[in-house]
Every structure is written in C-alpha cells, then in structure tokens.
Design a protein around this motif. Sequence first.
Motif, PDB file in Angstrom:
ATOM      1  N   GLU A  90      -5.314  -3.090   0.948  1.00 55.55           N
ATOM      2  CA  GLU A  90      -3.943  -3.503   0.657  1.00 55.55           C
ATOM      3  C   GLU A  90      -3.675  -3.386  -0.848  1.00 55.55           C
ATOM      4  O   GLU A  90      -4.592  -3.276  -1.648  1.00 55.55           O
ATOM      5  N   LEU A 126       6.638   0.175   7.030  1.00 51.55           N
ATOM      6  CA  LEU A 126       6.168   1.442   7.569  1.00 51.55           C
ATOM      7  C   LEU A 126       7.044   1.900   8.718  1.00 51.55           C
ATOM      8  O   LEU A 126       7.389   3.083   8.826  1.00 51.55           O
ATOM      9  N   GLN A 136       4.269  -5.107   5.535  1.00 48.41           N
ATOM     10  CA  GLN A 136       3.961  -3.702   5.301  1.00 48.41           C
ATOM     11  C   GLN A 136       4.122  -2.880   6.570  1.00 48.41           C
ATOM     12  O   GLN A 136       4.535  -1.718   6.521  1.00 48.41           O
ATOM     13  N   THR A 170       0.887  10.701   5.557  1.00 53.68           N
ATOM     14  CA  THR A 170       0.870   9.472   4.753  1.00 53.68           C
ATOM     15  C   THR A 170       0.942   8.237   5.652  1.00 53.68           C
ATOM     16  O   THR A 170       0.273   7.230   5.400  1.00 53.68           O
ATOM     17  N   GLU A 171       1.759   8.316   6.701  1.00 53.73           N
ATOM     18  CA  GLU A 171       1.896   7.174   7.609  1.00 53.73           C
ATOM     19  C   GLU A 171       0.593   6.904   8.361  1.00 53.73           C
ATOM     20  O   GLU A 171       0.229   5.748   8.586  1.00 53.73           O
ATOM     21  N   TYR A 214      -2.466   7.636   7.238  1.00 52.28           N
ATOM     22  CA  TYR A 214      -3.371   7.036   6.257  1.00 52.28           C
ATOM     23  C   TYR A 214      -3.064   5.546   6.084  1.00 52.28           C
ATOM     24  O   TYR A 214      -3.959   4.707   6.064  1.00 52.28           O
ATOM     25  N   LYS A 215      -1.790   5.235   5.928  1.00 48.61           N
ATOM     26  CA  LYS A 215      -1.413   3.844   5.674  1.00 48.61           C
ATOM     27  C   LYS A 215      -1.785   2.960   6.852  1.00 48.61           C
ATOM     28  O   LYS A 215      -2.347   1.865   6.673  1.00 48.61           O
ATOM     29  N   ASN A 216      -1.501   3.411   8.059  1.00 48.25           N
ATOM     30  CA  ASN A 216      -1.847   2.648   9.246  1.00 48.25           C
ATOM     31  C   ASN A 216      -3.352   2.384   9.303  1.00 48.25           C
ATOM     32  O   ASN A 216      -3.806   1.257   9.538  1.00 48.25           O
ATOM     33  N   LEU A 276       0.848  -1.182   0.000  1.00 43.60           N
ATOM     34  CA  LEU A 276       0.000   0.000   0.000  1.00 43.60           C
ATOM     35  C   LEU A 276       0.891   1.242   0.000  1.00 43.60           C
ATOM     36  O   LEU A 276       1.701   1.434   0.898  1.00 43.60           O
ATOM     37  N   ASN A 277       0.739   2.078  -1.031  1.00 37.65           N
ATOM     38  CA  ASN A 277       1.561   3.279  -1.168  1.00 37.65           C
ATOM     39  C   ASN A 277       0.662   4.508  -1.187  1.00 37.65           C
ATOM     40  O   ASN A 277      -0.305   4.574  -1.952  1.00 37.65           O
ATOM     41  N   ILE A 278       0.972   5.465  -0.343  1.00 38.44           N
ATOM     42  CA  ILE A 278       0.157   6.673  -0.205  1.00 38.44           C
ATOM     43  C   ILE A 278       0.975   7.899  -0.604  1.00 38.44           C
ATOM     44  O   ILE A 278       2.127   8.043  -0.196  1.00 38.44           O
TER      45      ILE A 278
END
Length: 299
Positions: free
Chosen positions: A132, A262, A258, A119-120, A122-124, A104-106
């Motif tokens: 995913e 992160l 992931q 971004t971190e 959002y990803k979490n 997953l890339n934001i």
Amino acid sequence: MKKNFLVLILAFVLASVILPTVSQASTNDEGINEKLGLPIVVYGEALSASQKAEVAKLLEVDKHEQVDEFTVTGQDIANYIDGNPNSNMYSSVKILHKDEGNGLNIEIVTPDNITQVTTEMYKNALLTAGVENADVMVASSVKVSGHSALTGIYKAYDAKGVKLDKDRMKVASDELDVATSIADKEGMSDEKISQLLTEIKKAIAEQNPATKEDVEKIVKDQLAKLNIELSPEDRQRLIDLFDQMRNLNIDFDKVRNQLDDLTGNIQNLINDDGFWNKLTAAIKSFFHALSNFVSSLFS
C-alpha cells in the motif's frame, strides 16, 4: 485536394490536443525523504548492460540524488512465490514509498513491452499482497508478460525490512495468473476482468464469507451483475482463488477506499471505449489523408 488538406489539418489538431500526456504515478525528484527512505530500483537479472542503462533511463533514475538498487533473480521468484528458479527476469521496477493515505499508484512505462499485465491487474494483486501507499513504475526493454515485476516489488520491500506475508504474495501471483489467463482464454477485456476481481473483493469485504459456498455465491452474483459468462473451469478457478484469500483472512476493508478508486478508474476506461474508437478513427483518417495529399503532389 483542398478537402484532403482540411481533413489532414483537422485530424492532426484532434490527435495533438486530446492524446493523454499525464502519467499515473509521478515520481519526480523531491529530494531525499528521510522519513520514507530512498527510492528503490530493482533490475531484472537477465538485462544486458545496455538494456539496464535503457531501463534506468525509462525509470528516470537520474532524477533522484540517491537510490537503493537491487537485482531480482530466478531464485527470488522461487523464494517468494515458489516459481521457477530458472526464470529469466527482465521486468524492472522503481518504488517510492508514500505516507499513509496516499494510496497505491502504478505506471507501466513501457506498455508495448508489458504484454499481458495491466496497471489495474498490478494494483489488484499488490493490494492482495499487502502493498500500500507507494508509487510504482514498471519497465522492460524487451517484450515480456509482466508477471515477474511482482517479484521485484516483493524483493524491494523485503530488502528494506518490510516483511510481506509469503502466503499473500503467492495468492497475489496466482491472482495475476488467473486474471491474464481468463482474459486471454475468454476473450475478455483487461478492464472487464479487473473490474470483476475488484467487485468480488469489495463483496467479500462487505459480506465476510465464512465458507467456500459463501465465496461461490459471491463469485456467481458478481458474474451475473457484470453480465459475464465464464466456462465452468474458469468460474471454479475464481472460486478457488478467492477461497484461498478468505482463508488468509485478508482485510479488504482496510483497502476499501483504494478498491473503490480502482473501480472508478476501470469504469472510466470501459466507458471511454467510444471515445478511443473515435480517436483511433481520426488518427487513421489523418494518415490516409496525408497519403492522399502527398500522392496528389506528384500526380
């Protein structure tokens, strides 16, 4: 005057060479992927026609031959995460589905207009919700906290027939609220709170806590490990949040790689504080030298 001129040149070269130019979530056109489907663009309902056009440009919609377009509304935020149906929705997203293993890339395209969510974060939150293997771009033409972008992503998946668990979506939204609230209230950096959430999830994956008391111990251990002090209220909010996740039986082992990635990305950001402080000083020096140089021309 010569000294000022040399400082000006040095600062200019430093800034131009080392400013980052590589984005996190590349969404260049690769034609229509018949396996994964068209790129998805979700616009906030509150955008005016001109703002929508601006956002489309920011999200590089014209790079794709075709896209599936949707609009996210206040009613959507009520449907997906029990939010306020009268909410004004500005945050917009573009999603490219990727094959298994791509992660997953934001990318936040307008960081100045997304004021709270990183971004971190959002990803979490998206990993918590079950999203995913996708490249996600987030943009807003006005300053917003960034919370509503999650709803746009949920709607995009729903519209394409991918059913995300509503309870997981709600907990992911709660996670975002807790993260931004604690960062603001406790004066903690966004990177630090994201690191804390990630480490707690990894510990949950390793220890598989059976009770709320087990979750409480994990939270306290990770706070101590990262040398973070929180108020009793905020510590309890974390315990309650992760106990909800425990009750949902979220398989963090499935996204462990992931989470590890992160952690590495966040740690790099934390470790780079000194570098960015030096860069900021160099840029300030550049403009100070430029001002002095111009002044000297007229003195």
